[in-house]
Write a protein that holds these residues in place. Structure first.
Motif, PDB file in Angstrom:
ATOM      1  N   PRO A 384       0.812  -1.223   0.000  1.00  0.00           N
ATOM      2  CA  PRO A 384       0.000   0.000   0.000  1.00  0.00           C
ATOM      3  C   PRO A 384       0.846   1.275   0.000  1.00  0.00           C
ATOM      4  O   PRO A 384       2.018   1.267   0.406  1.00  0.00           O
ATOM      5  N   LEU A 387       3.559   2.702   2.927  1.00  0.00           N
ATOM      6  CA  LEU A 387       3.967   1.706   3.914  1.00  0.00           C
ATOM      7  C   LEU A 387       5.467   1.804   4.177  1.00  0.00           C
ATOM      8  O   LEU A 387       6.265   1.903   3.245  1.00  0.00           O
ATOM      9  N   TRP A 399       2.762  -6.584  12.367  1.00  0.00           N
ATOM     10  CA  TRP A 399       1.934  -6.921  11.204  1.00  0.00           C
ATOM     11  C   TRP A 399       2.502  -8.043  10.342  1.00  0.00           C
ATOM     12  O   TRP A 399       1.754  -8.739   9.654  1.00  0.00           O
ATOM     13  N   GLN A 412       0.295 -11.159   1.146  1.00  0.00           N
ATOM     14  CA  GLN A 412      -0.945 -10.416   0.980  1.00  0.00           C
ATOM     15  C   GLN A 412      -1.904 -10.685   2.133  1.00  0.00           C
ATOM     16  O   GLN A 412      -2.637  -9.780   2.568  1.00  0.00           O
ATOM     17  N   LEU A 415      -1.017  -8.323   4.863  1.00  0.00           N
ATOM     18  CA  LEU A 415      -1.446  -6.953   4.552  1.00  0.00           C
ATOM     19  C   LEU A 415      -2.955  -6.799   4.670  1.00  0.00           C
ATOM     20  O   LEU A 415      -3.453  -5.761   5.146  1.00  0.00           O
ATOM     21  N   ASN A 416      -3.691  -7.827   4.262  1.00  0.00           N
ATOM     22  CA  ASN A 416      -5.151  -7.754   4.385  1.00  0.00           C
ATOM     23  C   ASN A 416      -5.578  -7.699   5.840  1.00  0.00           C
ATOM     24  O   ASN A 416      -6.500  -6.948   6.199  1.00  0.00           O
ATOM     25  N   ARG A 418      -3.776  -6.513   8.289  1.00  0.00           N
ATOM     26  CA  ARG A 418      -3.389  -5.192   8.760  1.00  0.00           C
ATOM     27  C   ARG A 418      -4.423  -4.154   8.360  1.00  0.00           C
ATOM     28  O   ARG A 418      -4.839  -3.311   9.177  1.00  0.00           O
ATOM     29  N   ALA A 419      -4.860  -4.194   7.110  1.00  0.00           N
ATOM     30  CA  ALA A 419      -5.844  -3.236   6.620  1.00  0.00           C
ATOM     31  C   ALA A 419      -7.171  -3.354   7.369  1.00  0.00           C
ATOM     32  O   ALA A 419      -7.824  -2.342   7.690  1.00  0.00           O
ATOM     33  N   LEU A 422      -6.701  -1.792  10.852  1.00  0.00           N
ATOM     34  CA  LEU A 422      -6.559  -0.328  10.832  1.00  0.00           C
ATOM     35  C   LEU A 422      -7.806   0.358  10.302  1.00  0.00           C
ATOM     36  O   LEU A 422      -7.924   1.590  10.399  1.00  0.00           O
TER      37      LEU A 422
END
Length: 423
Positions: A384, A387, A399, A412, A415-416, A418-419, A422
């Motif tokens: 993203p 980052l 994360w 991924q 990251l998903n 983490r998203a 957040l």
């Protein structure tokens, strides 16, 4: 099969590649693929090294035993290794664990993977079998090892690395006499025996074995009938040979292939995130320890048809550049800075991003203003915008998977998650 003394021994041999292991120490990198199918060096997969060594050595009959999550590996071999022609007496067979013995029995060990395919090996009409692990990085001429095997009249010849005595505790170690005959095989010994005449080094097993097929075939049949066996070469078959047969050590230095740039024999087990990252980053050195540019001993692989790499934008702070890096085809470095990194096919790095000591597997996208250091990015990941990785150890570990040596693995799925947290 009768020996043919006027031909290369490799033409009378087959390579049997054991490629069924997960490689759990690579963590999420092997969630969807077996360790031999993991990417390496910008274009290749790990298994390409064993297969290329066999091909370059003159072996034209190969079999690959697969088991754990084999689809990626099988697809790679079908696409990149489909040039063997049966009419030229060439074969490459993929042998998934398929309950060929009974409906509940998968491959139980390394020896069992060969034993369950005895009929297929028989059909090759070969004299020698070279058993290979499919998960190491090295260049080696197996013809030289075959020649030693025949010259010494060995029942088995075992490929051996010369390692410092202090490091030998992590390996299976050969105790040898002055002729190179193996007198004992010790698995990860606390006090490893040294090489005769060389008290600073020991001989460690590479997991490479040469057998006469007739001898191995009989040994495998007896092992299959033994309910107390774990059906493994190192644990069962090799100790059995040592009790009543002749096992010889073959030193890797005698058959290691170099281009003249390498300063020492190169062999790596890239079985951890740290080792995987380091071996890839080492390729960016001015004189790398492994020469991938040696056309005399090419590493064959699936060659995707893609456009050349591209570098765009030339403004202060927004200049597409790569220094001391390997950048594969179909990569676009768009106003971003890449240093000491390795980008696989199809990567994108967008404006104001910076990558340093990054190993990016195929089709990674790094969006604007991201700052990445000391990390491995799995295939197809989209980083993203903005980052930052490699500056705050606690934030990285929150994360992503961060090793004790500070290397960060990004997938991924991470990251998903983490998203989602957040928002």
């Amino acid at each position: 099969m009768k020996p043919r003394p006027n031909t290369r021994l490799a033409s009378q041999a087959m390579a049997f590649v054991l490629a069924g292991g997960r490689g759990s120490r690579l963590k999420e990198l092997t969630d969807t693929r077996a360790k031999p199918a993991v990417y390496f060096g910008g274009k290749t997969r790990i298994i390409d090294f064993a297969l290329s060594n066999a091909l370059n050595s003159g072996i034209r009959k190969m079999a690959i035993a697969t088991q754990y999550k084999a689809h990626s590996l099988i697809r790679h071999c079908q696409r990149g290794w489909n040039f063997f022609r049966a009419e030229r007496n060439e074969y490459l067979d993929i042998l998934p664990a398929s309950q060929r013995v009974n409906e509940t029995k998968w491959y139980l060990g390394t020896a069992d993977a060969v034993a369950q395919n005895i009929d297929i090996v028989d059909s090759y009409n070969i004299r020698y079998v070279v058993i290979l692990a499919g998960d190491h990085i090295y260049k080696m001429d197996y013809e030289i090892m075959l020649q030693q095997h025949v010259a010494t009249g060995a029942d088995v010849t075992i490929g051996c690395l010369t390692v410092p005595l202090a490091e030998a505790t992590a390996f299976g170690v050969m105790d040898v006499d002055g002729t190179g005959r193996i007198t004992a095989f010790l698995e990860k010994p606390a006090n490893p025996p040294h090489i005769p005449g060389d008290p600073a080094h020991a001989l460690a097993s590479m997991g490479i074995y040469v057998f006469d097929w007739a001898f191995l075939r009989d040994l495998l049949l007896r092992d299959m009938a033994d309910p107390n066996s774990s059906h493994d070469f190192g644990n069962d078959l090799i100790p059995q040979i040592l009790r009543g047969g002749k096992a010889m050590a073959h030193r890797f230095a005698d058959s290691c292939v170099t281009s003249g740039l390498e300063t020492e024999p190169y062999w790596r087990d890239v079985g951890t995130i740290d080792a995987f990252w380091q071996a890839n980053i080492d390729l960016t050195d001015f004189v790398p320890k492994l020469d991938l540019y040696d056309n005399a001993w090419p590493i064959w692989t699936y060659a995707e048809i893609v456009p050349p790499a591209k570098f765009i934008h030339d403004e202060v702070g927004r200049r597409g550049s790569a220094v001391s890096s390997l950048v594969s085809g179909d990569c676009i470095v768009s106003g971003s800075e890449v240093r000491n990194s390795l980008l696989f096919t199809g990567c994108r790095a967008h404006s104001y991003a910076s990558l340093e000591h990054v190993v990016a597997l195929p089709y990674v996208t790094v969006n604007r203003s991201a700052s990445l250091r000391n990390c491995v990015i799995d295939r197809g990941v989209t980083i993203p915008e903005g980052l930052v990785v490699g500056e705050d150890p606690e934030e990285d570990a929150r994360w992503f998977r961060r090793t004790d040596q500070g290397i960060v693995l990004i997938t991924q799925t991470m990251l998903n998650a983490r998203a989602a947290r957040l928002g």
